[in-house]
Design a protein around this motif. Sequence first.
Motif, PDB file in Angstrom:
ATOM      1  N   PRO A  83       0.845  -1.197   0.000  1.00 51.36           N
ATOM      2  CA  PRO A  83       0.000   0.000   0.000  1.00 51.36           C
ATOM      3  C   PRO A  83       0.879   1.245   0.000  1.00 51.36           C
ATOM      4  O   PRO A  83       1.780   1.379   0.806  1.00 51.36           O
ATOM      5  N   SER A  84       0.626   2.150  -0.934  1.00 46.75           N
ATOM      6  CA  SER A  84       1.433   3.362  -1.025  1.00 46.75           C
ATOM      7  C   SER A  84       0.679   4.573  -0.501  1.00 46.75           C
ATOM      8  O   SER A  84       1.227   5.643  -0.407  1.00 46.75           O
ATOM      9  N   GLU A  85      -0.619   4.389  -0.154  1.00 45.65           N
ATOM     10  CA  GLU A  85      -1.428   5.492   0.324  1.00 45.65           C
ATOM     11  C   GLU A  85      -2.176   5.083   1.586  1.00 45.65           C
ATOM     12  O   GLU A  85      -2.320   3.908   1.891  1.00 45.65           O
ATOM     13  N   ALA A  86      -2.639   6.080   2.310  1.00 45.84           N
ATOM     14  CA  ALA A  86      -3.438   5.820   3.499  1.00 45.84           C
ATOM     15  C   ALA A  86      -4.777   5.204   3.096  1.00 45.84           C
ATOM     16  O   ALA A  86      -5.289   5.443   2.009  1.00 45.84           O
ATOM     17  N   ARG A  87      -5.338   4.394   3.995  1.00 43.84           N
ATOM     18  CA  ARG A  87      -6.636   3.783   3.772  1.00 43.84           C
ATOM     19  C   ARG A  87      -7.617   4.330   4.801  1.00 43.84           C
ATOM     20  O   ARG A  87      -7.249   4.617   5.942  1.00 43.84           O
ATOM     21  N   VAL A  88      -8.865   4.456   4.413  1.00 43.06           N
ATOM     22  CA  VAL A  88      -9.920   4.895   5.329  1.00 43.06           C
ATOM     23  C   VAL A  88     -10.584   3.649   5.921  1.00 43.06           C
ATOM     24  O   VAL A  88     -11.040   2.770   5.192  1.00 43.06           O
ATOM     25  N   VAL A  89     -10.615   3.571   7.248  1.00 46.14           N
ATOM     26  CA  VAL A  89     -11.193   2.432   7.947  1.00 46.14           C
ATOM     27  C   VAL A  89     -12.527   2.849   8.552  1.00 46.14           C
ATOM     28  O   VAL A  89     -12.601   3.841   9.294  1.00 46.14           O
ATOM     29  N   ALA A  90     -13.582   2.110   8.221  1.00 49.96           N
ATOM     30  CA  ALA A  90     -14.895   2.361   8.822  1.00 49.96           C
ATOM     31  C   ALA A  90     -14.889   1.851  10.252  1.00 49.96           C
ATOM     32  O   ALA A  90     -14.630   0.664  10.499  1.00 49.96           O
ATOM     33  N   LEU A  91     -15.143   2.721  11.203  1.00 44.09           N
ATOM     34  CA  LEU A  91     -15.144   2.347  12.616  1.00 44.09           C
ATOM     35  C   LEU A  91     -16.515   1.800  13.000  1.00 44.09           C
ATOM     36  O   LEU A  91     -17.277   2.400  13.772  1.00 44.09           O
ATOM     37  N   THR A  92     -16.828   0.649  12.447  1.00 42.18           N
ATOM     38  CA  THR A  92     -18.104  -0.014  12.700  1.00 42.18           C
ATOM     39  C   THR A  92     -17.861  -1.289  13.487  1.00 42.18           C
ATOM     40  O   THR A  92     -17.120  -2.169  13.036  1.00 42.18           O
ATOM     41  N   VAL A  93     -18.455  -1.373  14.654  1.00 42.60           N
ATOM     42  CA  VAL A  93     -18.369  -2.598  15.453  1.00 42.60           C
ATOM     43  C   VAL A  93     -19.425  -3.556  14.903  1.00 42.60           C
ATOM     44  O   VAL A  93     -20.618  -3.273  14.984  1.00 42.60           O
ATOM     45  N   PRO A  94     -19.011  -4.692  14.324  1.00 40.01           N
ATOM     46  CA  PRO A  94     -19.985  -5.561  13.649  1.00 40.01           C
ATOM     47  C   PRO A  94     -20.905  -6.285  14.619  1.00 40.01           C
ATOM     48  O   PRO A  94     -20.585  -6.428  15.812  1.00 40.01           O
ATOM     49  N   ASP A  95     -22.049  -6.704  14.109  1.00 42.51           N
ATOM     50  CA  ASP A  95     -22.945  -7.500  14.942  1.00 42.51           C
ATOM     51  C   ASP A  95     -22.257  -8.816  15.301  1.00 42.51           C
ATOM     52  O   ASP A  95     -21.458  -9.339  14.558  1.00 42.51           O
ATOM     53  N   GLY A  96     -22.585  -9.330  16.475  1.00 48.09           N
ATOM     54  CA  GLY A  96     -21.924 -10.517  16.995  1.00 48.09           C
ATOM     55  C   GLY A  96     -20.762 -10.209  17.917  1.00 48.09           C
ATOM     56  O   GLY A  96     -20.277 -11.100  18.625  1.00 48.09           O
ATOM     57  N   THR A  97     -20.284  -8.951  17.914  1.00 49.79           N
ATOM     58  CA  THR A  97     -19.186  -8.571  18.805  1.00 49.79           C
ATOM     59  C   THR A  97     -19.655  -8.623  20.261  1.00 49.79           C
ATOM     60  O   THR A  97     -20.699  -8.080  20.604  1.00 49.79           O
ATOM     61  N   PRO A  98     -18.889  -9.289  21.146  1.00 48.97           N
ATOM     62  CA  PRO A  98     -19.305  -9.369  22.548  1.00 48.97           C
ATOM     63  C   PRO A  98     -18.871  -8.146  23.354  1.00 48.97           C
ATOM     64  O   PRO A  98     -17.753  -7.646  23.194  1.00 48.97           O
TER      65      PRO A  98
END
Length: 459
Positions: free
Chosen positions: A36-51
């Motif tokens: 990867p040569s560039e920054a990536r945007v990460v969606a800060l979503t806690v998925p369903d099923g997370t305890p």
Amino acid sequence: MMSGRIFSALLSAIAITSHAFAQTVTPVLQPSLQQPSEARVVALTVPDGTPLQIALDKEARVRKVGQPITGRVMQPVYVFDHLVIPIGTATTGRISAIDPVPGRVLALSALNADFTPSHKLSVTFDELILPDGRHVDLHATIVPGSGQVIRLVSADEHKKNAVKDAAAQKIDQARAQWNSAMKQVESPGKMHLVTRYAVARLPVHPQYIDAGTLYTAELSQPLDFGSESVSSDILSSIGTTPPPGSLVHAVLLTPLNSATTLKSTDVEAELSQPLIDQGHLILPAGTHLRGTVLQVRPARHLHRNGQLRITFREVVLPNGTVQTVDTRLQGIQSDSADNAQLDSEGGTKSTDSKTRYLSTGASVGLALIGSGGRDDVGDAAPAAGGAVGFKLIGLVVGLTFRSHTYGILMSAYGGGRSIYSNFLGMGRNIVFPKDTVMEIGFGNRTSLPMPGASAGAPW
């Protein structure tokens, strides 16, 4: 002849054009396949099923359905490398159901002078209150079997060694973090505990949910906390070798029970927190660990308790790359009633409480009185014998008929039952339900690409 020359010329032109096109396109595509040569945007979503681990922060006397309760989040929640729900986040909820006591349980309890046996309860948590004051709606399902007082168990060697290695120091840090979170729970004083113990022995008594009771709530709907940009420097360090003594926090995805789990059973866990070393992200939250059950022994008679030993041998990175690892279980959360113990090799066993000697001694002492073993007790012997057998009915019958034969029979039954349950009966199995929190220590490792996975991109 002329047409043949024209056809050959056309083929040559096509070949030259194709070569030129390839020369033009390849430099554009190749870098994206390698790194990867560039920054990536990460969606800060806690998925369903997370305890989410939520502990009741105040004792609650059970009164009615809909009664409000409050709690605190006891483990931080991360997305990739971002903290989205910190430890201590407040939660609000309610008692959602109070099940009736089955008739058989009610009858047996009455025989033992308990007319208000505990109801099975269901609770629901509806809202998170973040430290910055934001309120977040929470839709989650309480995992069956949760609702116990939990403690963090670490390996024996960490308690004994005066000079501690890096892993032991990190375990101490994890324990300190857990203790710090528990400080937000109202701990009852000694007098309160004595009063509660005495009240619980009365024939009619209220039911409470203790402060510190821990519930595991799995999200039924995702939680959205926006998005964040992740730099290429952070992405490039994913998958590099962590230093010896690195410790990761994970949750168990495979439920284990020493009574039913077989040796060599596959075990899977997921990192609940990222592994960061000197500012470099090594393993993001959500990374999977794969392992196996090395040893298992179910509980047996003569009060021999179950044992369980697991290990994790592979790390599955977000891009599918598999890395072989050398790990050892360093700490695990366990029901306080299990008295679980973790040895220096990562094996877990249940130990017996020392109070069994006291309770058995008390029962045998009453049994001796009830059997008429002492001449100075007179008519108290039948009553004592009845109390050892069945508290209420035994006591009433013993006082009414004053039969020494009855006292002897009830004494033998009560004393024998205590000895059997504490020393001769079945021991306790080791049970690790899904979403059990674990601390896992890492050693050296090597990389192994997963078949069919591209090992080029870190995630």
